[in-house]
Design an enzyme around this catalytic site. Structure first.
Site, PDB file in Angstrom:
ATOM      1  CG  ASN A   8      -1.715   1.212   1.430  1.00  0.00           C
ATOM      2  OD1 ASN A   8      -1.812   2.034   0.518  1.00  0.00           O
ATOM      3  ND2 ASN A   8      -2.322   1.354   2.602  1.00  0.00           N
ATOM      4  CE  LYS A  10       0.053   3.317   4.819  1.00  0.00           C
ATOM      5  NZ  LYS A  10      -0.100   3.475   6.243  1.00  0.00           N
ATOM      6  CG  HIS A  93      -5.872   1.542   5.315  1.00  0.00           C
ATOM      7  ND1 HIS A  93      -5.451   2.471   6.246  1.00  0.00           N
ATOM      8  CD2 HIS A  93      -4.805   0.724   5.091  1.00  0.00           C
ATOM      9  CE1 HIS A  93      -4.185   2.210   6.563  1.00  0.00           C
ATOM     10  NE2 HIS A  93      -3.775   1.157   5.884  1.00  0.00           N
ATOM     11  CD  GLU A  95      -3.072   5.291   6.937  1.00  0.00           C
ATOM     12  OE1 GLU A  95      -3.052   5.376   5.688  1.00  0.00           O
ATOM     13  OE2 GLU A  95      -2.102   4.856   7.593  1.00  0.00           O
ATOM     14  CD  GLU A 160      -3.505  -2.933   7.389  1.00  0.00           C
ATOM     15  OE1 GLU A 160      -2.367  -3.105   6.959  1.00  0.00           O
ATOM     16  OE2 GLU A 160      -4.179  -1.933   7.125  1.00  0.00           O
ATOM     17  N   GLY A 166       2.443   1.870  10.818  1.00  0.00           N
ATOM     18  CA  GLY A 166       3.388   2.981  10.689  1.00  0.00           C
ATOM     19  C   GLY A 166       4.130   3.318  11.966  1.00  0.00           C
ATOM     20  CB  SER A 205       5.186  -2.262  12.092  1.00  0.00           C
ATOM     21  OG  SER A 205       4.776  -0.929  12.350  1.00  0.00           O
TER      22      SER A 205
HETATM   23  C1  PEP Z   1      -0.783  -0.086   6.191  1.00  0.00           C
HETATM   24  O1  PEP Z   1      -0.914   1.117   6.126  1.00  0.00           O
HETATM   25  O2  PEP Z   1      -1.638  -0.827   5.699  1.00  0.00           O
HETATM   26  C2  PEP Z   1       0.393  -0.618   6.878  1.00  0.00           C
HETATM   27  C3  PEP Z   1       0.380  -1.870   7.229  1.00  0.00           C
HETATM   28  O3  PEP Z   1       1.411   0.259   7.101  1.00  0.00           O
HETATM   29  P1  PEP Z   1       2.875  -0.083   7.748  1.00  0.00           P
HETATM   30  O4  PEP Z   1       3.362  -1.330   7.084  1.00  0.00           O
HETATM   31  O5  PEP Z   1       3.702   1.107   7.409  1.00  0.00           O
HETATM   32  O6  PEP Z   1       2.655  -0.265   9.196  1.00  0.00           O
END
Ligand code: PEP
Length: 244
Positions: A8, A10, A93, A95, A160, A166, A205
């Site tokens: 992703n 973003k 997601h 976000e 997630e 992040g 992460s």
């Molecule tokens: C995400 O935004 O879906 C995600 C998993 O981000 P990160 O790997 O940076 O934690």
């Protein structure tokens, strides 16, 4: 079933760096034992689709509107993603749920729109830190699954935990295994035998140094990768860590 490693991007990438990233991925993706997906910003779908054409890497959007077209300034519909070369779309997601106040009901409508347009949805679920600290993580994820997935759902789930995205602080292997087992049970309850075949990704992460341990866990069908997907060497290292 092969594991799915999804990137992703973003809201990152202009034409030059997005296409350069796609080119490196294309050159390095031969012989992987997993499925590989990249989800660039909508502005880069067509140029990235052109670079990835004929490769094993597939393409997805990061969101879509629930309507196929109309007066929705700034939004992108599922048929538009399809037209730009996408076969997948990330929906719900955290976000989007947080910054755009998306509800389970809206995510469900988007899943229906995506499916009608021929896109495979990746539906994200996950608890906040406060929900976990107060012991409500499974309840939260259970409600999200029940509310976001329509009858006959055909796609992928991404677990997630919001606090792991992040932050560099992935969930522990034990917490991932526990939640994925719970999600599998919920999917079986909601969809019967079809629920047993739905891939459940972990996201939050994931990096080259923790990928192998996470991807080896039972009921982990792959990973949704944010930050590390912008570094082609890191993203390919995660893909090489997939269980075969
Ligand atoms: C995400 O935004 O879906 C995600 C998993 O981000 P990160 O790997 O940076 O934690």
């Amino acid at each position: 079933m092969r594991q799915l490693i999804a990137g992703n991007w973003k809201m990152n990438g202009l034409l030059a760096d997005g296409t350069a990233l796609a080119q490196v991925l294309r050159q390095g993706c031969d012989g992987l034992g997993c499925d590989l997906l990249v989800c660039p910003p909508a502005t880069l779908l067509r140029p990235v689709a052109d670079i990835l054409a004929g490769s094993a890497i597939v393409l997805g959007g990061q969101d879509c509107h629930q309507a196929p077209n109309g007066a929705h300034t700034g939004d992108v519909s599922a048929p538009m993603l399809r037209d730009a070369g996408a076969n997948w779309v990330i929906l719900g997601h955290s976000e989007r749920r947080q910054n755009h106040h998306e509800t389970d009901e809206l995510v469900r409508e988007k899943v229906l729109a995506a499916t009608a347009a021929g896109l495979l949805p990746i539906v994200c679920v996950g608890e906040t830190e406060e929900q976990r600290e107060t012991g409500r993580e499974t309840e939260t994820v259970g409600w999200q699954i029940a509310g976001s997935l329509p009858d006959g759902f055909s796609g992928v789930i991404a677990y997630e935990p919001v606090w792991a995205i992040g932050t560099g602080r992935a969930a522990t292997e034990r917490d991932v295994a526990t939640m994925h087992a719970f999600i599998r049970e919920e999917l079986r309850r909601q969809f019967g035998t079809a629920g047993a075949a739905i891939r459940i990704l972990y996201g939050g992460s994931v990096k080259p140094d923790n990928a192998a341990a996470i991807l080896a866990l039972p009921e982990v069908g792959g990973a949704l990768v944010g930050g590390a997907s912008l570094d082609p060497a890191a993203f390919l290292a995660i893909a090489r860590a997939a269980r075969i």
